[in-house]
Motif scaffolding. Structure first.
Motif, PDB file in Angstrom:
ATOM      1  N   ILE A  64      13.308  58.786  -2.564  1.00  0.00           N
ATOM      2  CA  ILE A  64      14.112  57.394  -2.646  1.00  0.00           C
ATOM      3  C   ILE A  64      13.257  56.307  -2.807  1.00  0.00           C
ATOM      4  O   ILE A  64      13.437  55.073  -3.080  1.00  0.00           O
ATOM      5  N   ALA A  65      11.962  56.693  -2.408  1.00  0.00           N
ATOM      6  CA  ALA A  65      10.840  55.519  -2.185  1.00  0.00           C
ATOM      7  C   ALA A  65      10.558  55.278  -3.728  1.00  0.00           C
ATOM      8  O   ALA A  65      10.443  53.839  -3.791  1.00  0.00           O
ATOM      9  N   ASP A  66      10.768  56.150  -4.570  1.00  0.00           N
ATOM     10  CA  ASP A  66      10.509  55.849  -6.086  1.00  0.00           C
ATOM     11  C   ASP A  66      11.468  54.694  -6.516  1.00  0.00           C
ATOM     12  O   ASP A  66      11.182  53.981  -7.193  1.00  0.00           O
ATOM     13  N   ILE A  67      12.909  54.953  -6.254  1.00  0.00           N
ATOM     14  CA  ILE A  67      13.896  54.183  -6.539  1.00  0.00           C
ATOM     15  C   ILE A  67      13.823  52.813  -5.973  1.00  0.00           C
ATOM     16  O   ILE A  67      13.807  51.749  -6.600  1.00  0.00           O
ATOM     17  N   ALA A  68      13.498  52.731  -4.673  1.00  0.00           N
ATOM     18  CA  ALA A  68      13.198  51.467  -3.904  1.00  0.00           C
ATOM     19  C   ALA A  68      12.116  50.720  -4.735  1.00  0.00           C
ATOM     20  O   ALA A  68      12.191  49.323  -4.899  1.00  0.00           O
ATOM     21  N   GLN A  69      11.066  51.278  -4.935  1.00  0.00           N
ATOM     22  CA  GLN A  69       9.694  50.571  -5.729  1.00  0.00           C
ATOM     23  C   GLN A  69      10.100  49.966  -6.867  1.00  0.00           C
ATOM     24  O   GLN A  69      10.077  48.842  -7.123  1.00  0.00           O
ATOM     25  N   PHE A  70      11.118  50.632  -7.706  1.00  0.00           N
ATOM     26  CA  PHE A  70      11.715  50.265  -8.907  1.00  0.00           C
ATOM     27  C   PHE A  70      12.495  48.898  -8.705  1.00  0.00           C
ATOM     28  O   PHE A  70      12.143  48.093  -9.420  1.00  0.00           O
ATOM     29  N   LEU A  71      13.404  49.114  -7.756  1.00  0.00           N
ATOM     30  CA  LEU A  71      14.420  48.042  -7.586  1.00  0.00           C
ATOM     31  C   LEU A  71      13.459  46.897  -6.823  1.00  0.00           C
ATOM     32  O   LEU A  71      13.910  45.863  -7.255  1.00  0.00           O
ATOM     33  N   ALA A  72      12.372  46.878  -6.339  1.00  0.00           N
ATOM     34  CA  ALA A  72      11.860  45.759  -5.859  1.00  0.00           C
ATOM     35  C   ALA A  72      10.722  45.075  -6.740  1.00  0.00           C
ATOM     36  O   ALA A  72      10.418  43.929  -6.531  1.00  0.00           O
ATOM     37  N   SER A  73      10.609  45.669  -7.860  1.00  0.00           N
ATOM     38  CA  SER A  73       9.541  45.263  -8.835  1.00  0.00           C
ATOM     39  C   SER A  73      10.037  44.618  -9.949  1.00  0.00           C
ATOM     40  O   SER A  73      11.228  44.811 -10.024  1.00  0.00           O
ATOM     41  N   PRO A  74       9.203  44.125 -10.956  1.00  0.00           N
ATOM     42  CA  PRO A  74       9.684  43.290 -12.092  1.00  0.00           C
ATOM     43  C   PRO A  74      10.394  44.350 -12.989  1.00  0.00           C
ATOM     44  O   PRO A  74      11.229  43.670 -13.858  1.00  0.00           O
ATOM     45  N   ALA A  75      10.076  45.498 -12.783  1.00  0.00           N
ATOM     46  CA  ALA A  75      10.764  46.503 -13.789  1.00  0.00           C
ATOM     47  C   ALA A  75      12.265  46.687 -13.913  1.00  0.00           C
ATOM     48  O   ALA A  75      12.748  47.100 -14.928  1.00  0.00           O
ATOM     49  N   SER A  76      12.820  46.229 -12.728  1.00  0.00           N
ATOM     50  CA  SER A  76      14.175  46.334 -12.592  1.00  0.00           C
ATOM     51  C   SER A  76      15.006  45.013 -12.667  1.00  0.00           C
ATOM     52  O   SER A  76      15.924  44.520 -12.259  1.00  0.00           O
ATOM     53  N   SER A  77      14.107  43.980 -13.370  1.00  0.00           N
ATOM     54  CA  SER A  77      14.559  42.492 -13.376  1.00  0.00           C
ATOM     55  C   SER A  77      16.109  42.365 -13.977  1.00  0.00           C
ATOM     56  O   SER A  77      16.584  41.419 -13.559  1.00  0.00           O
ATOM     57  N   TYR A  78      16.541  43.225 -15.019  1.00  0.00           N
ATOM     58  CA  TYR A  78      17.907  43.285 -15.197  1.00  0.00           C
ATOM     59  C   TYR A  78      18.944  44.207 -14.833  1.00  0.00           C
ATOM     60  O   TYR A  78      20.124  44.276 -15.084  1.00  0.00           O
ATOM     61  N   ILE A  79      18.423  44.520 -13.436  1.00  0.00           N
ATOM     62  CA  ILE A  79      19.554  45.656 -12.664  1.00  0.00           C
ATOM     63  C   ILE A  79      20.118  44.445 -11.538  1.00  0.00           C
ATOM     64  O   ILE A  79      19.292  44.071 -10.552  1.00  0.00           O
ATOM     65  N   VAL A  80      21.337  44.146 -11.470  1.00  0.00           N
ATOM     66  CA  VAL A  80      21.736  43.234 -10.121  1.00  0.00           C
ATOM     67  C   VAL A  80      22.975  43.881  -9.975  1.00  0.00           C
ATOM     68  O   VAL A  80      23.908  44.004 -10.751  1.00  0.00           O
ATOM     69  N   GLY A  81      23.210  44.082  -8.388  1.00  0.00           N
ATOM     70  CA  GLY A  81      24.536  44.164  -7.935  1.00  0.00           C
ATOM     71  C   GLY A  81      25.061  45.924  -8.101  1.00  0.00           C
ATOM     72  O   GLY A  81      25.965  46.250  -8.013  1.00  0.00           O
ATOM     73  N   GLU A  82      23.916  46.651  -8.463  1.00  0.00           N
ATOM     74  CA  GLU A  82      24.109  48.026  -8.653  1.00  0.00           C
ATOM     75  C   GLU A  82      23.850  48.951  -7.339  1.00  0.00           C
ATOM     76  O   GLU A  82      23.001  48.689  -6.744  1.00  0.00           O
ATOM     77  N   THR A  83      24.479  50.010  -7.471  1.00  0.00           N
ATOM     78  CA  THR A  83      24.164  51.116  -6.524  1.00  0.00           C
ATOM     79  C   THR A  83      23.852  52.248  -7.319  1.00  0.00           C
ATOM     80  O   THR A  83      24.581  52.885  -8.179  1.00  0.00           O
ATOM     81  N   ILE A  84      22.613  52.834  -6.896  1.00  0.00           N
ATOM     82  CA  ILE A  84      21.879  53.790  -7.829  1.00  0.00           C
ATOM     83  C   ILE A  84      22.088  55.045  -6.789  1.00  0.00           C
ATOM     84  O   ILE A  84      21.785  55.125  -5.589  1.00  0.00           O
ATOM     85  N   THR A  85      22.791  56.111  -7.282  1.00  0.00           N
ATOM     86  CA  THR A  85      23.030  57.269  -6.502  1.00  0.00           C
ATOM     87  C   THR A  85      21.971  58.377  -6.965  1.00  0.00           C
ATOM     88  O   THR A  85      21.477  58.381  -7.824  1.00  0.00           O
TER      89      THR A  85
END
Length: 253
Positions: free
Chosen positions: A220-241
């Motif tokens: 889960i920390a892997d996903i959180a790191q991705f969402l907090a980083s510039p790598a996820s800049s085009y992901i907005v309003g999503e819920t990752i299961t």
């Protein structure tokens, strides 16, 4: 840690004394963030901050009950005083218990909704001004129970469903302020709480095994790191299961 998966600035992680919250806080510190960790009891969160500092990171431990708005506002103030900004907020604090719907008291219902949903509201709204100053990120923790329901968890599932909807709605409202709001919906994760209830230890889980229905806090920390980083800049309003492989039952997934 540099590159697209690095995290700059300051992150607040609620419910960070153990399990998923602690794993996220430690991962963010490794990725370059200054981290503020909080829980309802100072003695439970102090060791987390000490461990991060011992590993060369920057961390501050704050006692905070997310259902107490004054305590939440004090948390934000402490973060700004120590590190100057709030760049990322991880709303991880939560609680649950199992009970049939008919057996859930008003107090039991209110407690679970307050901690999970109202706590997310309190922290996000209180941190909003700081997050908007430099363009930040909000990562909410929901659950698969909030996506498709779960027997004997109606109060918890309802609260987590509210968090998922809040994520979608707020992401649209705050997009013009350059704040990205996303959500993670974990399935079963081998946290200390799950281990005590189900007897499944994280030590018995192999990350390389695909066919499983229980994960690790680090995943889960892997996903959180991705969402907090510039790598996820085009992901907005999503819920990752993050719930492992779906099971096929009666011809349906």
């Amino acid at each position: 840690m540099s590159g697209r998966f690095g995290i700059e600035g300051t992150a607040i992680v609620t419910g960070a004394s153990s399990g998923i919250g602690r794993a996220i806080a430690e991962r963010f510190a490794e990725a370059g963030a200054s981290v503020v960790v909080c829980s309802r009891e100072q003695g439970n969160v102090d060791p987390v901050a000490e461990g991060i500092r011992d590993a060369g990171g920057e961390a501050l431990a704050v006692e905070c009950d997310v259902t107490d708005r004054e305590a939440v506002e004090a948390l934000i103030e402490s973060c700004v005083e120590e590190f100057g900004t709030v760049d990322c907020l991880v709303n991880n604090a939560g609680a649950s218990f199992m009970a049939g719907f008919d057996d859930i008291s008003e107090n039991g219902w209110r407690t679970i909704v307050d901690i999970n949903l109202t706590g997310t509201y309190n922290c996000t709204q209180a941190a909003g001004e700081q997050l908007k100053e430099g363009g930040g990120t909000v990562i909410n923790l929901a659950s698969v129970a909030g996506q498709r329901g779960s027997p004997y968890m109606s109060h918890y599932g309802a609260a987590k469903a509210g968090i998922i909807n809040l994520t979608t709605t707020l992401s649209a409202e705050w997009a013009d302020d350059d704040v990205r709001v996303n959500c993670i919906a974990p399935g079963f994760v081998a946290t200390p709480g799950v281990e005590s209830q189900m007897g499944v230890s994280a030590e018995n889980i192999d990350r390389e095994e695909v066919d499983r229905r229980i994960g690790l806090s680090e995943e889960i920390a892997d996903i959180a790191q991705f969402l907090a980083s510039p790598a996820s800049s085009y992901i907005v309003g999503e819920t990752i299961t993050a719930g492992g492989i779906p099971r096929v039952e009666d011809g349906e997934v």
